[in-house]
Write a protein that holds these residues in place. Structure first.
Motif, mmCIF file in Angstrom:
data_model
loop_
_atom_site.group_PDB
_atom_site.id
_atom_site.type_symbol
_atom_site.label_atom_id
_atom_site.label_comp_id
_atom_site.label_asym_id
_atom_site.label_seq_id
_atom_site.Cartn_x
_atom_site.Cartn_y
_atom_site.Cartn_z
ATOM 1 N N ALA A 349 -38.520 3.229 -1.383
ATOM 2 C CA ALA A 349 -38.935 1.828 -1.296
ATOM 3 C C ALA A 349 -40.393 1.720 -0.852
ATOM 4 C CB ALA A 349 -38.024 1.075 -0.331
ATOM 5 N N ALA A 350 -40.780 2.554 0.105
ATOM 6 C CA ALA A 350 -42.154 2.504 0.591
ATOM 7 C C ALA A 350 -43.136 3.001 -0.472
ATOM 8 C CB ALA A 350 -42.280 3.348 1.857
ATOM 9 N N HIS A 351 -42.774 4.076 -1.161
ATOM 10 C CA HIS A 351 -43.684 4.651 -2.156
ATOM 11 C C HIS A 351 -43.959 3.666 -3.295
ATOM 12 C CE1 HIS A 351 -45.643 7.904 -4.400
ATOM 13 N NE2 HIS A 351 -45.009 7.448 -5.470
ATOM 14 N N TYR A 352 -42.906 2.956 -3.730
ATOM 15 C CA TYR A 352 -43.059 2.083 -4.897
ATOM 16 C C TYR A 352 -43.185 0.607 -4.542
ATOM 17 C CZ TYR A 352 -42.012 6.170 -7.711
ATOM 18 O OH TYR A 352 -42.065 7.414 -8.302
ATOM 19 N N GLY A 353 -43.241 0.304 -3.241
ATOM 20 C CA GLY A 353 -43.457 -1.081 -2.837
ATOM 21 C C GLY A 353 -42.297 -1.995 -3.189
ATOM 22 N N LEU A 354 -41.072 -1.527 -2.953
ATOM 23 C CA LEU A 354 -39.892 -2.352 -3.232
ATOM 24 C C LEU A 354 -39.622 -3.301 -2.080
ATOM 25 C CD1 LEU A 354 -37.520 0.448 -4.624
ATOM 26 C CD2 LEU A 354 -38.838 -1.204 -5.947
ATOM 27 N N PRO A 355 -38.931 -4.410 -2.336
ATOM 28 C CA PRO A 355 -38.564 -5.313 -1.240
ATOM 29 C C PRO A 355 -37.789 -4.568 -0.153
ATOM 30 C CG PRO A 355 -38.142 -6.342 -3.365
ATOM 31 C CD PRO A 355 -38.507 -4.919 -3.652
ATOM 32 N N HIS A 356 -37.964 -4.971 1.096
ATOM 33 C CA HIS A 356 -37.376 -4.228 2.215
ATOM 34 C C HIS A 356 -35.859 -4.173 2.159
ATOM 35 C CE1 HIS A 356 -36.897 -8.353 3.739
ATOM 36 N NE2 HIS A 356 -35.984 -7.864 4.557
ATOM 37 N N ASP A 357 -35.229 -5.187 1.544
ATOM 38 C CA ASP A 357 -33.760 -5.229 1.492
ATOM 39 C C ASP A 357 -33.221 -4.821 0.123
ATOM 40 O OD1 ASP A 357 -34.757 -7.396 0.103
ATOM 41 O OD2 ASP A 357 -33.300 -8.835 0.909
ATOM 42 N N TYR A 358 -34.046 -4.156 -0.687
ATOM 43 C CA TYR A 358 -33.647 -3.869 -2.063
ATOM 44 C C TYR A 358 -32.350 -3.066 -2.135
ATOM 45 C CZ TYR A 358 -33.599 -2.154 -6.817
ATOM 46 O OH TYR A 358 -33.195 -1.860 -8.097
ATOM 47 N N TRP A 359 -32.157 -2.097 -1.254
ATOM 48 C CA TRP A 359 -31.013 -1.194 -1.376
ATOM 49 C C TRP A 359 -29.715 -1.780 -0.821
ATOM 50 C CZ3 TRP A 359 -32.564 2.069 -4.706
ATOM 51 C CH2 TRP A 359 -33.859 2.573 -4.690
ATOM 52 N N ALA A 360 -29.724 -3.014 -0.353
ATOM 53 C CA ALA A 360 -28.531 -3.594 0.260
ATOM 54 C C ALA A 360 -27.350 -3.653 -0.708
ATOM 55 C CB ALA A 360 -28.839 -4.988 0.799
ATOM 56 N N GLY A 361 -27.635 -3.749 -1.984
ATOM 57 C CA GLY A 361 -26.550 -3.860 -2.962
ATOM 58 C C GLY A 361 -26.071 -2.534 -3.512
ATOM 59 N N PHE A 362 -26.531 -1.407 -2.913
ATOM 60 C CA PHE A 362 -26.207 -0.088 -3.456
ATOM 61 C C PHE A 362 -25.678 0.836 -2.367
ATOM 62 C CE2 PHE A 362 -29.769 -1.802 -5.919
ATOM 63 C CZ PHE A 362 -29.285 -1.704 -7.218
ATOM 64 N N ARG A 363 -25.046 1.922 -2.811
ATOM 65 C CA ARG A 363 -24.686 3.042 -1.948
ATOM 66 C C ARG A 363 -25.164 4.322 -2.614
ATOM 67 N NH1 ARG A 363 -18.728 3.917 -0.656
ATOM 68 N NH2 ARG A 363 -18.322 2.962 -2.698
ATOM 69 N N ALA A 364 -25.758 5.204 -1.840
ATOM 70 C CA ALA A 364 -26.178 6.506 -2.352
ATOM 71 C C ALA A 364 -25.221 7.571 -1.823
ATOM 72 C CB ALA A 364 -27.605 6.811 -1.916
ATOM 73 N N HIS A 365 -24.899 8.535 -2.666
ATOM 74 C CA HIS A 365 -24.043 9.635 -2.207
ATOM 75 C C HIS A 365 -24.448 10.904 -2.944
ATOM 76 C CE1 HIS A 365 -21.247 9.865 -5.771
ATOM 77 N NE2 HIS A 365 -21.784 8.691 -5.973
ATOM 78 N N ARG A 366 -24.150 12.020 -2.323
ATOM 79 C CA ARG A 366 -24.500 13.311 -2.901
ATOM 80 C C ARG A 366 -23.270 13.868 -3.606
ATOM 81 N NH1 ARG A 366 -28.514 16.753 -2.667
ATOM 82 N NH2 ARG A 366 -29.593 15.552 -1.066
ATOM 83 N N GLN A 367 -23.364 13.940 -4.920
ATOM 84 C CA GLN A 367 -22.236 14.426 -5.713
ATOM 85 C C GLN A 367 -22.428 15.884 -6.133
ATOM 86 O OE1 GLN A 367 -20.359 11.644 -8.490
ATOM 87 N NE2 GLN A 367 -20.730 13.166 -10.073
ATOM 88 N N THR A 368 -23.667 16.289 -6.325
ATOM 89 C CA THR A 368 -23.965 17.665 -6.689
ATOM 90 C C THR A 368 -25.171 18.134 -5.883
ATOM 91 O OG1 THR A 368 -25.579 17.189 -8.432
ATOM 92 C CG2 THR A 368 -23.261 17.119 -9.058
ATOM 93 N N ARG A 369 -25.464 19.422 -5.986
ATOM 94 C CA ARG A 369 -26.632 19.966 -5.290
ATOM 95 C C ARG A 369 -27.935 19.476 -5.916
ATOM 96 N NH1 ARG A 369 -24.983 26.353 -4.358
ATOM 97 N NH2 ARG A 369 -23.192 25.972 -2.953
ATOM 98 N N ARG A 370 -27.840 18.986 -7.164
ATOM 99 C CA ARG A 370 -29.065 18.545 -7.837
ATOM 100 C C ARG A 370 -29.681 17.336 -7.168
ATOM 101 N NH1 ARG A 370 -28.586 17.133 -13.717
ATOM 102 N NH2 ARG A 370 -26.745 16.002 -13.005
ATOM 103 N N GLY A 371 -28.847 16.460 -6.615
ATOM 104 C CA GLY A 371 -29.420 15.269 -6.029
ATOM 105 C C GLY A 371 -28.415 14.180 -5.772
#
Length: 502
Positions: A349-371
């Motif tokens: 978010a900081a690198h690309y200048g996204l709104p501070h609350d942009y990720w509120a609608g998402f969840r991130a999880h690690r499914q593989t070692r790739r990312g």
């Protein structure tokens, strides 16, 4: 002389005489206008695309195509779709790579419309690949909630996932299992689509070589499999829920007879409900075939003949489950590994200048070692069957420096306010061919070295690296390279129902 073959096929279109001599001749008694039916099968099929509504309106897509010399015509009974000249190869154009549209035959788009979808429903697409209908469903759910897309073929699941990533779908989990044995542990669903593997007679206009390969025994051979899929869908449907059964074939054995057999198995649990598609010319389902009388309410089913709507052929039945039937148990939720998923989001978010609350609608999880994978915050896949993927593969963390995927860039890129470069036409083509190219003075002065988003005409194409040496390196996926309007695209699936199950 026959007209030339449609895109993607080396076979010439059939003649009316060939149609009359084929196994399709057994449908002559069903049609008062056989000659028109046969003539339609001998004409090439127009290309059809629908606009990804979260990225572009259908009107703006039509204007974009017109500026590029592609005549686009609206489809009155598909408000989000456009018909293009039949020689148009959508997957070879930059706007397709940018996920602004998906190519899908007109009648193939109809089953999803009859699911009566609203956000918040739990939905299963039992035979999903390569994903056109799945994407329709996901977007009708507002890209939120829980959609499960299943297919029996690993290779087809990969094609499906590629389409979902290109279109920015984050509310879908893919599974690879036999749909006829979908486990009870997966839970029940408010809506289920069974777009069953079939003899594909209705796809002849796109796949003209079928005219010499139709197997008269295929419908009877495929019907048990179709019954098994529809049976499982009835079992996995919630009380009061709706399921749509569809095929791209004319064969009653795969259509009305299959539905009739399931109605007989579950006489108190499911019923056929009237299906209407405003503006589409349809014929009612059959109530008599080959000496067998069928339930009268099969007239509520829809037969779509190619000559009535200048389309392929299709069959659709809408079934609903009695609200008084017993509900199944709730599914065990999948144990997703959040790991360090959310730790990466503020940095992006900081690198690309996204709104501070942009990720509120998402969840991130690690499914593989790739990312990391990114999915809608309210997406809740079941533990079983085991997922092939949940959400969109989003951020590669196994490389230095880590980088967002092309699909991810297309999701968050529209709101980025920094590290974003608008490409010229020539730069666009270099980028899509994975070539290095020089930035303009303004591009260079407005951005620090490092990873940048690249856009064309305001639409995000993906990620690049602005090197300190003063060149831009394309990170466009190699399997998509060559998407330049006149180039050849590798690995971009465009149409459903292309592979006949003969």
């Amino acid at each position: 002389m026959n007209p030339r073959a449609p895109r993607g096929s080396a076979a010439a279109l059939p003649t009316p005489a060939q149609v009359a001599a084929s196994p399709l001749a057994r449908y002559r008694p069903l049609l008062d206008d056989w000659d028109a039916f046969a003539a339609a099968l001998c004409r090439p099929l127009p290309t059809c695309v629908w606009a990804q509504p979260a990225r572009i309106s259908v009107g703006d897509l039509a204007n974009l195509l017109a500026e590029e010399g592609i005549a686009a015509y609206s489809v009155p009974w598909l408000p989000g779709a456009l018909r293009l000249p039949e020689e148009t190869r959508a997957g070879q154009h930059w706007w397709y790579c940018a996920g602004l549209a998906h190519a899908q035959e007109t009648v193939s788009q109809l089953p999803a419309l009859l699911l009566d979808l609203v956000p918040g429903q739990r939905v299963l697409d039992l035979c999903a690949a390569p994903g056109g209908k799945t994407a329709q469903i996901a977007l009708a759910l507002d890209n939120r909630g829980t959609l499960i897309a299943n297919d029996i073929s690993t290779a087809r699941i990969k094609a499906l996932q590629g389409n979902l990533d290109r279109l920015g779908i984050v509310n879908c989990t893919t599974t690879c299992t036999d749909g006829a044995n979908w486990p009870a542990a997966g839970g029940q669903f408010d809506r289920i689509l069974v777009d069953a593997p079939c003899s594909s007679e209705g796809t002849l206009r796109r796949n003209p070589s079928l005219i010499g390969r139709f197997d008269p025994g295929a419908p009877a051979r495929l019907a048990p499999r179709q019954r098994a899929l529809l049976r499982k869908a009835v079992q996995r449907l919630k009380p009061g829920g709706r399921l749509v059964y569809s095929t791209c074939t004319f064969a009653p054995e795969e259509n009305e007879l299959t539905v009739a057999d399931i109605l007989a198995e579950y006489p108190a649990a499911v019923r056929v409900v009237p299906a209407t598609l405003p503006g589409v010319i349809t014929a009612p389902g059959l109530t008599h075939w080959a000496g067998r009388d069928l339930p009268a309410d099969l007239t509520h089913c829809l037969r779509i003949w190619p000559h009535h709507n200048d389309s392929g052929g299709f069959f659709i039945a809408v079934l609903e489950k009695d609200a008084g039937t017993a509900a199944g148990p709730e599914p065990e939720p999948a144990g997703l590994d959040p790991a360090d998923g959310d730790a990466w989001l503020p940095e992006l978010a900081a690198h690309y200048g996204l709104p501070h609350d942009y990720w509120a609608g998402f969840r991130a999880h690690r499914q593989t070692r790739r990312g990391l994978h990114l999915m809608a915050a309210d997406h809740h896949p079941p533990a079983w069957p085991k997922a092939e993927g949940s959400g969109l593969f989003f951020h590669r963390t196994n490389c230095r420096p880590p980088k967002p995927t092309t699909g991810a860039a297309m999701v968050f890129g529209p709101l980025a306010t920094r590290c974003r470069i608008a490409l010229t036409l020539g730069q666009r083509d270099h980028y899509l061919r994975r070539e290095q190219f020089d930035p303009t003075h303004d591009q260079l002065s407005a951005n620090p070295p490092g990873q940048v988003l690249v856009t064309y005409r305001g639409q995000v194409l993906g990620v690049a690296v602005l090197h300190r040496s003063g060149v831009i390196e394309s990170l466009f996926p190699s399997r998509w390279s060559g998407c330049t309007g006149g180039g050849v695209v590798q690995g971009l699936e465009t149409d459903d129902d292309f592979a006949p199950a003969l």
